[in-house]
Write an enzyme that holds these catalytic residues in place. Sequence first.
Site, PDB file in Angstrom:
ATOM      1  N   LYS A 114      45.800 -13.741  31.826  1.00  0.00           N
ATOM      2  CA  LYS A 114      44.673 -13.108  32.500  1.00  0.00           C
ATOM      3  C   LYS A 114      43.504 -14.061  32.654  1.00  0.00           C
ATOM      4  O   LYS A 114      42.825 -14.088  33.670  1.00  0.00           O
ATOM      5  CB  LYS A 114      44.256 -11.891  31.673  1.00  0.00           C
TER       6      LYS A 114
ATOM      7  N   TRP B 294      49.747 -18.677  24.761  1.00  0.00           N
ATOM      8  CA  TRP B 294      50.235 -19.003  26.109  1.00  0.00           C
ATOM      9  C   TRP B 294      50.455 -20.514  26.065  1.00  0.00           C
ATOM     10  O   TRP B 294      49.506 -21.292  26.026  1.00  0.00           O
ATOM     11  CB  TRP B 294      49.186 -18.629  27.149  1.00  0.00           C
TER      12      TRP B 294
ATOM     13  N   LYS C 171      49.875 -10.552  44.844  1.00  0.00           N
ATOM     14  CA  LYS C 171      50.173  -9.433  43.932  1.00  0.00           C
ATOM     15  C   LYS C 171      51.672  -9.311  43.736  1.00  0.00           C
ATOM     16  O   LYS C 171      52.158  -9.154  42.627  1.00  0.00           O
ATOM     17  CB  LYS C 171      49.631  -8.102  44.472  1.00  0.00           C
TER      18      LYS C 171
ATOM     19  N   HIS D 111      54.273 -20.837  64.012  1.00  0.00           N
ATOM     20  CA  HIS D 111      54.298 -22.274  63.707  1.00  0.00           C
ATOM     21  C   HIS D 111      55.095 -22.570  62.433  1.00  0.00           C
ATOM     22  O   HIS D 111      54.865 -23.586  61.789  1.00  0.00           O
ATOM     23  CB  HIS D 111      52.871 -22.797  63.578  1.00  0.00           C
TER      24      HIS D 111
ATOM     25  N   ASN E  93      42.548 -22.067  21.006  1.00  0.00           N
ATOM     26  CA  ASN E  93      42.693 -21.758  22.428  1.00  0.00           C
ATOM     27  C   ASN E  93      42.077 -22.930  23.183  1.00  0.00           C
ATOM     28  O   ASN E  93      40.919 -23.265  22.944  1.00  0.00           O
ATOM     29  CB  ASN E  93      41.942 -20.452  22.730  1.00  0.00           C
ATOM     30  N   GLY E  94      42.852 -23.560  24.081  1.00  0.00           N
ATOM     31  CA  GLY E  94      42.326 -24.706  24.829  1.00  0.00           C
ATOM     32  C   GLY E  94      43.339 -25.839  24.818  1.00  0.00           C
ATOM     33  O   GLY E  94      44.501 -25.643  24.464  1.00  0.00           O
TER      34      GLY E  94
ATOM     35  N   CYS F 223      45.247 -18.227  25.402  1.00  0.00           N
ATOM     36  CA  CYS F 223      45.561 -17.700  24.084  1.00  0.00           C
ATOM     37  C   CYS F 223      44.465 -16.765  23.579  1.00  0.00           C
ATOM     38  O   CYS F 223      43.309 -16.876  23.963  1.00  0.00           O
ATOM     39  CB  CYS F 223      45.694 -18.850  23.101  1.00  0.00           C
TER      40      CYS F 223
ATOM     41  N   GLU G  72      53.202 -12.307  41.733  1.00  0.00           N
ATOM     42  CA  GLU G  72      52.767 -12.314  40.328  1.00  0.00           C
ATOM     43  C   GLU G  72      53.587 -11.376  39.458  1.00  0.00           C
ATOM     44  O   GLU G  72      53.973 -11.735  38.354  1.00  0.00           O
ATOM     45  CB  GLU G  72      51.298 -11.852  40.230  1.00  0.00           C
TER      46      GLU G  72
ATOM     47  N   GLU H 219      46.294 -11.890  49.507  1.00  0.00           N
ATOM     48  CA  GLU H 219      46.184 -11.160  48.250  1.00  0.00           C
ATOM     49  C   GLU H 219      47.400 -10.253  48.035  1.00  0.00           C
ATOM     50  O   GLU H 219      47.922 -10.143  46.918  1.00  0.00           O
ATOM     51  CB  GLU H 219      44.865 -10.367  48.238  1.00  0.00           C
TER      52      GLU H 219
ATOM     53  N   ARG I 167      45.976 -12.089  27.229  1.00  0.00           N
ATOM     54  CA  ARG I 167      45.562 -13.487  27.389  1.00  0.00           C
ATOM     55  C   ARG I 167      46.734 -14.453  27.269  1.00  0.00           C
ATOM     56  O   ARG I 167      46.647 -15.612  27.692  1.00  0.00           O
ATOM     57  CB  ARG I 167      44.510 -13.859  26.335  1.00  0.00           C
TER      58      ARG I 167
HETATM   59  C1  G6P Z   1      44.417 -15.897  36.575  1.00  0.00           C
HETATM   60  C2  G6P Z   1      44.655 -14.404  36.704  1.00  0.00           C
HETATM   61  C3  G6P Z   1      44.301 -13.957  38.117  1.00  0.00           C
HETATM   62  C4  G6P Z   1      42.883 -14.345  38.454  1.00  0.00           C
HETATM   63  C5  G6P Z   1      42.633 -15.847  38.250  1.00  0.00           C
HETATM   64  C6  G6P Z   1      41.160 -16.182  38.330  1.00  0.00           C
HETATM   65  O1  G6P Z   1      45.330 -16.582  37.347  1.00  0.00           O
HETATM   66  O2  G6P Z   1      45.998 -14.089  36.406  1.00  0.00           O
HETATM   67  O3  G6P Z   1      44.439 -12.552  38.208  1.00  0.00           O
HETATM   68  O4  G6P Z   1      42.607 -14.015  39.777  1.00  0.00           O
HETATM   69  O5  G6P Z   1      43.086 -16.235  36.952  1.00  0.00           O
HETATM   70  O6  G6P Z   1      40.514 -15.533  37.273  1.00  0.00           O
HETATM   71  P1  G6P Z   1      38.989 -15.179  37.230  1.00  0.00           P
HETATM   72  O7  G6P Z   1      38.799 -14.517  35.893  1.00  0.00           O
HETATM   73  O8  G6P Z   1      38.239 -16.470  37.328  1.00  0.00           O
HETATM   74  O9  G6P Z   1      38.690 -14.268  38.358  1.00  0.00           O
END
Ligand code: G6P
Length: 608
Positions: free
Chosen positions: A603, A74, A485, A504, A100-101, A2, A488, A481, A27
């Site tokens: 994020k 969030w 991507k 496998h 937030n938390g 949040c 996500e 990765e 956020r």
């Molecule tokens: C969230 C974000 C990702 C990020 C991860 C770790 O899931 O959506 O993009 O890789 O957190 O975040 P950090 O800020 O610790 O790299």
Amino acid sequence: MCGIVGYVGSQESLPILLEGLRRLEYRGYDSAGVAILNGRGLIVEKSAGKIAVLEQLLAASAPRGTLGIAHTRWATHGEPTTVNAHPHTDCKGVIAVVHNGIIENYTTLKQKLEQEGHRFTTDTDTEIIAHLIEKYFDGNLERAVAAAVRHLTGTYGIAVISRDDPAKIVGARHGSPLVVGICDSEYILASDVSAIIRHTNQVVYLDDEEMVVLTPAGIHTTTIREETVSKRIETVDWDLEKIEKAGYPHFMLKEIFEQPQSLRNTLRGRLLLDEGTARLGGLNMTPAELRSISRVVITACGTSWHAAMIGEYLIEELARVPVEVEYASEFRYRNPILEPGTVVIAISQSGETADTLAAMREAKRKGARVLGVCNVVGSTIARESDGGVYIHAGPEIGVASTKAFTSQVAALALLTLYLGRLGELSPEMGAALARDLGSIPERIEGILADAEKIRSIARAYAHHNNFLYLGRGYNFPVALEGALKLKEISYIHAEGYPAAEMKHGPIALIDENMPVVFICTQDSAYEKVLSNMEEVRARRGRIIAIASEGDDHVATKADHVIHIPRALGPLTPLLSVVPLQLLAYYIAVERGCDVDQPRNLAKSVTVE
Ligand code: G6P
């Protein structure tokens, strides 16, 4: 998670709060709300949906007042409805709280407060904070907030206002970030500096168990046990331009295209080409201490965890130090062995990820030295580390991480060079790596120039519902990765696998409806990956290959080939990930997805 913003000063607060919320929307973005104090009392407005919905609601009758708090949510406890949106209020509707938390003991506290006669109207954990403050309120808001938060377990960054102590905002934090922007007779409280930077670059970061009172006359900081603490005012080196889209349709595309520059910033002043090594000023370890490292544990989440895996390959191959990579969420709870000589590296773009922070604290508790690899300067992980490397990628706003990933890998390559050259890495190999690393940015420019081709491949595949990404060696984490991507931002199911491991399990999924992305650069495993490609072709899978410049042979096996410039094997991920970022981006755009704010994601994940 949040986003929180609060304003006190002489201007109308609503436009400042809404602008701050828009900056923090990355956020969390499932509902939003504001609370403003004026001569008529406390006005609370909120709505489900994005901030634009709240703005529409307020367009008709904007509450006036020079003091207010706001929130973009969030959801953790309770669905993202208007009722569950913050701010939350007490029984009388005179105290408003944004949070937030997660409050872990909220059920017990709620039962007790209900027995005492408090009435609850939402499903959130946050509402109990408003009622607790109500319970302790005797005319002084900060005293009531301090008394209330001492009963909370879990994490919080909160901002509180009250009609009955009206000229102030009270903030408190434990585990969720809060920062105060200092202007002339105006103060802004926010969960990160993006909401502040338009107004000032002078900030004060709160630490855990600290509180702040903001009035037009100034700020006062204390602990939650009400002892005064004096805080340093710090200068943030971000500017507004860095957090705007600069003509790009999405932050994610802007950030992908920024990579040549963000990598130059990561590398600036750190590569010593003649000596074939790197200079890293912030490690706070002597060469002798670095030489005595017997094991490295890297802990991270999400994309940062993929960078960590590349770090493992780099450090083990070139610096010859054993490395383990651990999901932070696992590391923190499994009583890991950290013998003397082990150094823990926490990688986090935001520097606020709750699991990474907890893992790092656990490591420190066990006596390990912890280094942070962070992007956000002044973030909690950066401040609590014993030393580390800032990646200097600049603000990353798109929820899917791109430029932070390449800068994390570059920072780990610098660390590898430095550690390697303290040990067995030859000056020649060190110099070759340093030269190659230094010219990665211009080679990324070459890949970006090919974006249109990647876009046309994306158009042809956007309707598929499953993807497989395969790579070996340094390109295995890149496969992970690339798959992350895609899932996500486009909601397509995608899996990354070591190419040889395909037989496998995943091979059972392959038919003409399964696109397989091979990262097939000409390195040590090249021939083996070609064989894996044949296995996919034999089952009529569709192949998109990322191949080395000049490799025409791959085209005989793949449906599409995206060529990338050559690099030394250990540095290939810095190049091979870029077309995968673009592929995911263009597929998501083609599917009409909200690229910068994908559903259910946030994020900065400041809850467990
Ligand atoms: C969230 C974000 C990702 C990020 C991860 C770790 O899931 O959506 O993009 O890789 O957190 O975040 P950090 O800020 O610790 O790299």
